[in-house]
Design an enzyme around this catalytic site. Structure first.
Site, PDB file in Angstrom:
ATOM      1  N   ASP A 127      -8.438 -55.202  40.123  1.00 47.64           N
ATOM      2  CA  ASP A 127      -8.531 -55.470  41.564  1.00 47.64           C
ATOM      3  C   ASP A 127      -8.710 -56.965  41.823  1.00 47.64           C
ATOM      4  O   ASP A 127      -8.022 -57.556  42.661  1.00 47.64           O
ATOM      5  CB  ASP A 127      -9.718 -54.709  42.175  1.00 47.64           C
ATOM      6  CG  ASP A 127      -9.385 -53.263  42.514  1.00 47.64           C
ATOM      7  OD1 ASP A 127      -8.199 -52.881  42.441  1.00 47.64           O
ATOM      8  OD2 ASP A 127     -10.322 -52.514  42.864  1.00 47.64           O
ATOM      9  N   GLU A 145      -1.525 -53.975  38.817  1.00 50.58           N
ATOM     10  CA  GLU A 145      -0.894 -53.317  37.676  1.00 50.58           C
ATOM     11  C   GLU A 145      -0.577 -54.315  36.562  1.00 50.58           C
ATOM     12  O   GLU A 145      -0.755 -54.010  35.375  1.00 50.58           O
ATOM     13  CB  GLU A 145       0.378 -52.585  38.114  1.00 50.58           C
ATOM     14  CG  GLU A 145       0.154 -51.495  39.157  1.00 50.58           C
ATOM     15  CD  GLU A 145      -0.881 -50.456  38.752  1.00 50.58           C
ATOM     16  OE1 GLU A 145      -1.188 -50.325  37.547  1.00 50.58           O
ATOM     17  OE2 GLU A 145      -1.411 -49.776  39.645  1.00 50.58           O
TER      18      GLU A 145
END
Length: 684
Positions: free
Chosen positions: A588, A524
């Site tokens: 990721d 995030e």
């Protein structure tokens, strides 16, 4: 940047990762059907020890889980997200069953009446189409094209979205203020490309869609011949709209969807539409300017309305009115809707149980009323504190990472560091709960409850226009199994629904928890610096704070990631779209890198030894991969390849570790092993 919800446009949470992050700070009894994990936190039963981790790490980490968890007939995919979601649904069901009792507390009556009404299929069946008749009569009463703006404006207020979307969102270049927003919409298929591609599968699917529209219109009272002709006209209208829509990967660049205009300029895009009449019936406050995300699309709307026969336009509006309410119409409508959107599009074999869909409906329409009780029973204030500690550790890693990046100049690094320092952390649940007291919920009126809820939320959003942005507001409800980064507010958000086992396990060691939950936090944070997030500054304004050479260097490093994932096969002959999935793949890779750095800092103070046959470094990577175990149908794989910015679980696991020399070292992989990407891609 934006999404349509209940017929209007708001800030899109899908900018954020479809990620999971869980916390051990639960006060309520933990579910008894959690996966059996080892002392270290690894799910040993999920492993496939016959697989070579250097050849297919996903199979090694998840092969056992895949064999033991076939896809349920009511779902198109089943993974670790769904495991957690199923447990959350049981908790929410218990709350709502208590709330639906006549003896429930007054503060629970609203959600209880909504849930009971949704479950009452007999009442829905007995009323037939009667609850929708006022809207169908409104459409039937259109006498000329001059009547269309008023009808469309009203329909937008109740959650029906023909032609385009309208709502409120922060001004990209003045992110502290909310302005009106117009955007593309009005399509019945999931994406523009479904209308425009000419491969055999796309042609077949358009035929199936036309058959579905025909059946729905017949259920609404049309003769077979009339319904068939109308379905063809509807497909033609939607195809014209789709031809003017931006591709999903083009919409990833916020500069492509920011066009601030005066209302006079908006009117020039749609001279055939009386915009004043539309805004009046759309319950809009005074609007002086707006962000028109896709001007060419709005021109397409005008083209459709001006050139299409009135009866065809009425059929199109009528279709969207029926389609938008099918979930609260009699069983024949609900079943036919599932037959196409569930079976045909995603591959699900059975409709989900009614109670699960009704729990979702309450969460969607009264999410903070339901969420407040959910938080009291499952999370609590101590969960916030425990999560915050991990967030702070990952933020420290990103600060270090920025200083170490070799391709970025000191000038841009200073801007990046300022943005990181400004990131706000929102964990678990809102500080102030939403007030639903003005929303009228009537027991036994499922369709009315749904429409009034849509209107409540629609008006709540429009009331923001011209006002400062409320940065305390959440874009997800507390029970949501998800997390997100908001680039226009520069904050990261972790709802309580995801802050649970099995993704963060109380008894697990730091290696596994940082590989899983820590990587999600890092994911995030990295979204603030991915191909979208990097275009916004510390205050959330759309501003290029990069030097030209640093911007070029970013694009070069990001292109490596796009090419890597674009080479992966989604299903059969369908490849992933490396540009569409770029932001999630960068996040990721960056997220796991930040979690690794944080773990290495932790290990300086507290060394970890072997556990369950794995070193701490190996456990870290297994923790990452086991989040992504999933089985999926070919149909949903095709759908997601065209529409989902997230890669399938296999590639989220394998794609990331193949860019980690530390993985190669941890598992003693040879340089030519399949899990060693050539070249290694790294942005952050």
């Amino acid at each position: 940047m934006t999404m349509m919800k209940n017929g209007f446009w708001t800030l899109a949470v899908p900018l954020a990762a479809l990620m999971v992050f869980a916390d051990a700070g639960l006060r309520a009894q933990e579910p008894t059907d959690q996966p059996m994990v080892s002392r270290s936190g690894i799910d040993l039963a999920a492993l496939d020890r016959s697989a070579d981790p250097c050849s297919d790490f996903y199979q090694f980490a998840c092969g056992g889980w895949l064999a033991k968890h076939p896809i349920p007939p009511d779902q198109p995919r089943y993974g670790r997200f769904e495991e957690l979601q199923d447990r959350n649904l049981e908790i929410l069901k218990n709350i709502l069953e208590d709330a639906a009792k006549p003896t429930s507390a007054p503060d629970m009556r609203q959600i209880g009446d909504y849930y009971a009404s949704c479950l009452d299929e007999a009442a829905i069946e007995s009323k037939k189409l009667q609850p929708l008749e006022p809207e169908l009569s409104r459409v039937a009463g259109i006498k000329s094209k001059n009547d269309i703006p008023a009808v469309v404006g009203h329909l937008h207020t109740i959650g029906v979205g023909p032609f385009f979307g309208f709502g409120a969102a922060p001004d990209f270049k003045e992110a502290s203020k909310v302005i009106a927003i117009f955007g593309q919409g009005g399509l019945g298929l999931p994406d523009r490309d479904y209308y425009l591609k000419d491969d055999a599968n796309s042609v077949k699917l358009r035929g199936q869609y036309t058959e579905h529209v025909t059946k729905m219109l017949q259920l609404a009272g049309d003769t077979p011949d009339r319904a068939g002709a109308e379905a063809q006209a509807i497909l033609k209208i939607e195809t014209t709209l789709a031809s003017r829509a931006l591709k999903r990967e083009e919409r990833r660049n916020p500069t492509n969807i920011y066009h601030r205009m005066s209302m006079d300029e908006v009117r020039k895009l749609m001279p055939s539409v009386n915009l004043s009449t539309y805004l009046e019936h759309a319950d809009a406050p005074p609007v002086t300017n707006a962000n028109v995300t896709e001007p060419e699309f709005m021109k397409g709307v005008d083209e459709v309305i001006s050139s299409t026969p009135l009866d065809d336009l009425k059929a199109y509006i009528r279709w969207h009115t029926v389609h938008g309410n099918s979930h609260v119409l009699p069983k024949a409508f609900d079943d036919e809707n599932f037959s196409f959107y569930g079976k045909t599009l995603t591959g699900a074999e059975q409709q989900r149980p009614r109670w699960k869909r009704c729990v979702d409906a309450v969460d969607s329409d009264l999410g903070e009323a339901l969420g407040k009780i959910y938080v009291d029973r499952t999370f609590g204030a101590e969960g916030k504190q425990r999560t915050l500690q991990m967030v702070q550790a990952i933020e420290a890693s990103l600060a270090d990472d920025i200083t170490q990046i070799t391709w970025m100049s000191d000038e841009t690094k200073r801007q990046a560091e300022a943005k990181l320092r400004a990131v706000a952390n929102k964990i678990g649940y809102p500080d102030r709960w939403r007030d639903y007291s003005s929303l009228r919920i009537v027991r036994g009126d499922a369709l009315g409850n749904s429409q009034r809820s849509n209107t409540f939320e629609y008006r709540r959003q429009l009331a923001k226009i011209g006002k400062p942005v409320d940065k305390t507001e959440w874009g997800m409800t507390p029970p949501t199994v998800n997390a997100y980064y908001n680039p226009l507010q520069n904050n990261i958000n972790f709802p309580a629904g995801i802050l649970q086992p099995p993704f963060f396990i109380k008894g697990a060691d730091d290696a596994v928890n940082f590989g899983a939950a820590g990587a999600v936090v890092g994911h995030e944070l990295t979204h603030g610096f991915d191909d979208q997030g990097r275009r916004f500054d510390a205050e959330g304004n759309l501003r290029d704070w990069w030097t030209p050479s640093d911007g070029k260097a970013f694009e070069e490093h990001a292109a490596c990631v796009a090419n890597q994932y674009g080479g992966y096969t989604a299903v059969d002959d369908v490849k992933l779209n490396g540009k569409l999935t770029l932001g999630e793949n960068v996040a990721d890779n960056g997220g796991l890198r930040l979690a690794w750095m944080a773990l290495m800092e932790q290990l300086k103070a507290k060394a970890l030894g072997q556990a369950d046959g794995f070193s701490p470094e190996q456990r870290f990577f297994v923790g990452w991969a086991q989040m992504w175990c999933e089985n999926r149908k070919d149909e949903i794989a095709r759908l997601h390849a065209q529409t989902n910015p997230h890669s399938p679980g296999r590639y989220r696991a394998n794609g990331v570790v193949s860019n980690f020399p530390e993985f190669q070292k941890a598992f003693s992989c040879q340089p030519a092993a399949k899990m060693i990407n050539q070249p290694i891609c790294r942005v952050w």
